[in-house]
Design an enzyme around this catalytic site. Structure first.
Site: not given
Ligand code: IMP
Ligand code: MG
Length: 179
Positions: A102, A152
């Site tokens: 994300d 999602v």
């Molecule tokens: P980031 O890339 O550090 O922002 O964090 C990614 C983490 O956020 C992922 O491993 C998921 O646990 C959580 N996450 C981000 N987007 C979603 C989504 O759409 N659904 C469920 N979990 C999400």
């Protein structure tokens, strides 16, 4: 379909087909090697189990639980290791298996930390990629599906720890997380 789901984004059949394609690509990449495949808990468990079962390379597995703390910029955000690897990765070919990228902050900091342990190689495979939301400069080497900026659930992904066991990836109804 689950009543909290707005619509199914990626069906069981689509996932199964893509996982097999990724496993074949990874087998080719690791030919003659014995990679350590790392499952990032908890979201990656379902994808990880399906992916490794489709790989023919002689792999080893390990598990890690991490999160990133703080709301500042990427460089000031701290990586919290809730569960570390039990394997020494020095000189190993490491494959990180993630559920979704994300902002990229968690993976960016995790990669930086793991590189200090001197693996022979470090690659990332993610089931889902939400590039629109990216804050940290991180690009997975392998990805299952690129998706829009929508929340999602399913196939390992949760909202407040629910829905991880849905066999497909669905968009969560806004009414569930708003108000
Ligand atoms: P980031 O890339 O550090 O922002 O964090 C990614 C983490 O956020 C992922 O491993 C998921 O646990 C959580 N996450 C981000 N987007 C979603 C989504 O759409 N659904 C469920 N979990 C999400
Ligand atoms: Mg996660």
């Amino acid at each position: 379909m689950h009543s909290d789901a707005e619509r199914i984004l990626i069906s069981e059949e689509q996932i199964e087909k893509r996982v097999k394609e990724l496993a074949a690509q990874l087998d080719k990449l690791y030919e003659g090697h014995k990679p350590l495949v790392v499952c990032i808990l908890k979201g990656s468990t379902i994808f990880f189990a399906d992916l490794v079962r489709n790989m023919k390379a002689p792999i080893e597995i390990d598990f890690m639980a991490v999160s990133s703390y703080g709301s500042g910029t990427v460089s000031t955000r701290e990586l919290i290791v809730k569960k570390d690897l039990t394997t020494d990765i020095k000189g190993r070919d490491v494959l990180i298996v993630e559920d979704i990228i994300d902002s990229g902050n968690t993976l960016y900091n995790l990669k930086k930390m793991l590189i200090t342990r001197a693996p022979a190689s470090l690659n990332i495979v993610t089931l889902l990629d939400k590039p629109e939301r990216r804050e940290a400069p991180i690009e997975p080497e392998y990805k299952g599906f690129v998706i829009e900026d929508e929340f999602v659930i399913g196939y390992g992904l949760d909202y407040a720890e629910a829905y991880r066991n849905l066999p497909y990836v669905a968009v969560l109804k806004r009414s569930i997380y708003e108000n």
